[in-house]
Design a protein around this motif. Structure first.
Motif, PDB file in Angstrom:
ATOM      1  N   UNK A  70       0.865  -1.182   0.000  1.00 17.93           N
ATOM      2  CA  UNK A  70       0.000   0.000   0.000  1.00 17.93           C
ATOM      3  C   UNK A  70       0.901   1.232   0.000  1.00 17.93           C
ATOM      4  N   UNK A  71       0.941   1.976  -1.119  1.00 14.50           N
ATOM      5  CA  UNK A  71       1.835   3.139  -1.180  1.00 14.50           C
ATOM      6  C   UNK A  71       1.395   4.220  -0.197  1.00 14.50           C
ATOM      7  N   UNK A  72       2.343   5.090   0.241  1.00 18.64           N
ATOM      8  CA  UNK A  72       1.975   6.175   1.146  1.00 18.64           C
ATOM      9  C   UNK A  72       0.904   7.060   0.507  1.00 18.64           C
ATOM     10  N   UNK A  73      -0.057   7.469   1.308  1.00 18.96           N
ATOM     11  CA  UNK A  73      -1.110   8.363   0.813  1.00 18.96           C
ATOM     12  C   UNK A  73      -2.139   7.685  -0.074  1.00 18.96           C
ATOM     13  N   UNK A  74      -2.142   6.354  -0.091  1.00 14.81           N
ATOM     14  CA  UNK A  74      -3.008   5.571  -0.986  1.00 14.81           C
ATOM     15  C   UNK A  74      -4.483   5.930  -0.832  1.00 14.81           C
ATOM     16  N   UNK A  75      -4.964   5.963   0.427  1.00 14.33           N
ATOM     17  CA  UNK A  75      -6.395   6.158   0.677  1.00 14.33           C
ATOM     18  C   UNK A  75      -6.884   7.483   0.074  1.00 14.33           C
ATOM     19  N   UNK A  76      -6.158   8.552   0.371  1.00 13.87           N
ATOM     20  CA  UNK A  76      -6.558   9.874  -0.131  1.00 13.87           C
ATOM     21  C   UNK A  76      -6.393   9.957  -1.649  1.00 13.87           C
ATOM     22  N   UNK A  77      -5.319   9.349  -2.159  1.00 10.99           N
ATOM     23  CA  UNK A  77      -5.071   9.403  -3.605  1.00 10.99           C
ATOM     24  C   UNK A  77      -6.194   8.692  -4.365  1.00 10.99           C
ATOM     25  N   UNK A  78      -6.646   7.556  -3.838  1.00 11.16           N
ATOM     26  CA  UNK A  78      -7.738   6.825  -4.494  1.00 11.16           C
ATOM     27  C   UNK A  78      -9.017   7.659  -4.432  1.00 11.16           C
ATOM     28  N   UNK A  79      -9.291   8.220  -3.258  1.00 12.79           N
ATOM     29  CA  UNK A  79     -10.504   9.040  -3.121  1.00 12.79           C
ATOM     30  C   UNK A  79     -10.489  10.219  -4.095  1.00 12.79           C
ATOM     31  N   UNK A  80      -9.356  10.908  -4.175  1.00 11.64           N
ATOM     32  CA  UNK A  80      -9.253  12.060  -5.086  1.00 11.64           C
ATOM     33  C   UNK A  80      -9.427  11.627  -6.540  1.00 11.64           C
ATOM     34  N   UNK A  81      -8.802  10.517  -6.904  1.00 14.52           N
ATOM     35  CA  UNK A  81      -8.904  10.034  -8.290  1.00 14.52           C
ATOM     36  C   UNK A  81     -10.347   9.630  -8.607  1.00 14.52           C
ATOM     37  N   UNK A  82     -11.018   9.027  -7.643  1.00 17.77           N
ATOM     38  CA  UNK A  82     -12.426   8.640  -7.853  1.00 17.77           C
ATOM     39  C   UNK A  82     -13.285   9.878  -8.085  1.00 17.77           C
ATOM     40  N   UNK A  83     -13.097  10.891  -7.254  1.00 14.18           N
ATOM     41  CA  UNK A  83     -13.944  12.081  -7.394  1.00 14.18           C
ATOM     42  C   UNK A  83     -13.613  12.877  -8.653  1.00 14.18           C
ATOM     43  N   UNK A  84     -12.360  12.792  -9.119  1.00 11.85           N
ATOM     44  CA  UNK A  84     -12.027  13.407 -10.409  1.00 11.85           C
ATOM     45  C   UNK A  84     -12.817  12.727 -11.527  1.00 11.85           C
TER      46      UNK A  84
END
Ligand SMILES: [Zn+2]
Length: 244
Positions: A143-157
């Motif tokens: 699990x890369x650092x910042x994974x949770x937020x990065x996935x959430x941001x990419x989903x909302x984009x």
């Protein structure tokens, strides 16, 4: 348009996912359930739970608490509710709030699946949903650092991009020529299934899928990645919430 049937019932919800009310003839009604000639009740499957709703007939209401798939598509009446006699015409109605929430949630899971595959190259190993909350399991070693937020941001984009969500039905051989389909569904579609329904978030994710979906990613609404759980060697469970 394909007229999909289950036993004696024509399924209306796959060709018209916005349909909430229709007329039908009762073919059978008994303590085991009710069979109609036409139904828009999603019977459950692919992680999407069955619809709830009502049948209205001669001033009487029969609440439908669930659906069972067997040789027929069997509607389960709420306990104690009167049953419509076989042969009469009823008005069916799917409970809109629950179904629409499930459509948004189901499309949200496909969007998540597309984002995680595109950005991290990992495959889905399981999933489940309730209205506006869901989980999806991925095969992800690190699990890369910042994974949770990065996935959430990419989903909302992708929600903001308002991508079209198309459904179509293809002959089996043609469907399995789509590389993405092989990654998600080759082993899930039983060999006797000749026509494969495809749900396509255009430009992001293409899957063989029998569920109901919204028409574009904006209709999903805001996605929150609530939790990333480690379930052991490469087994990560993402829990998501969809805005009310
Ligand atoms: Zn699905």
């Amino acid at each position: 348009m394909s007229a999909e049937t289950l036993g004696r019932t024509t399924r209306l919800e796959l060709d018209d996912q916005a349909l909430r009310e229709w007329e039908a003839v009762v073919l059978d009604a008994g303590p085991d359930g009710i069979v109609l000639d036409r139904s828009a009740f999603y019977p459950g499957g692919g992680g999407q739970p069955p619809d709830h709703g009502v049948l209205l007939w001669q001033g009487v209401q029969t609440r439908i608490a669930g659906v069972r798939k067997g040789d027929d598509l069997v509607l389960i009446p709420a306990e104690g509710d009167p049953l419509p006699p076989a042969g009469i015409v009823v008005r069916g109605a799917v409970e809109n709030e629950r179904r629409t929430a499930l459509m948004r949630t189901h499309s949200g899971l496909h969007l998540l699946c597309g984002v995680v595959f595109r950005d991290y190259g990992c495959l889905v190993t399981g999933g489940n949903m309730e209205p506006l909350s869901a989980r999806m399991d991925f095969d992800l070693r690190e699990v890369p650092p910042g994974f949770k937020q990065a996935v959430e941001d990419a989903c909302n984009a992708e929600v903001d991009a308002d991508r079209r969500i198309d459904t179509r039905t293809l002959p089996r051989a043609e469907a399995f020529e789509i590389p993405d389909i092989i990654r998600t569904a080759t082993n899930l579609v039983p060999p006797e299934v000749q026509d494969v329904r495809i749900v396509d978030i255009v430009g992001l994710d293409t899957q063989a899928d029998g569920g109901t979906h919204v028409g574009s990613t904006k209709q999903i609404g805001r996605i929150t990645v609530a939790k990333v759980e480690n379930k052991g060697r490469g087994f990560r469970r993402l829990r998501i919430k969809i805005a009310e």
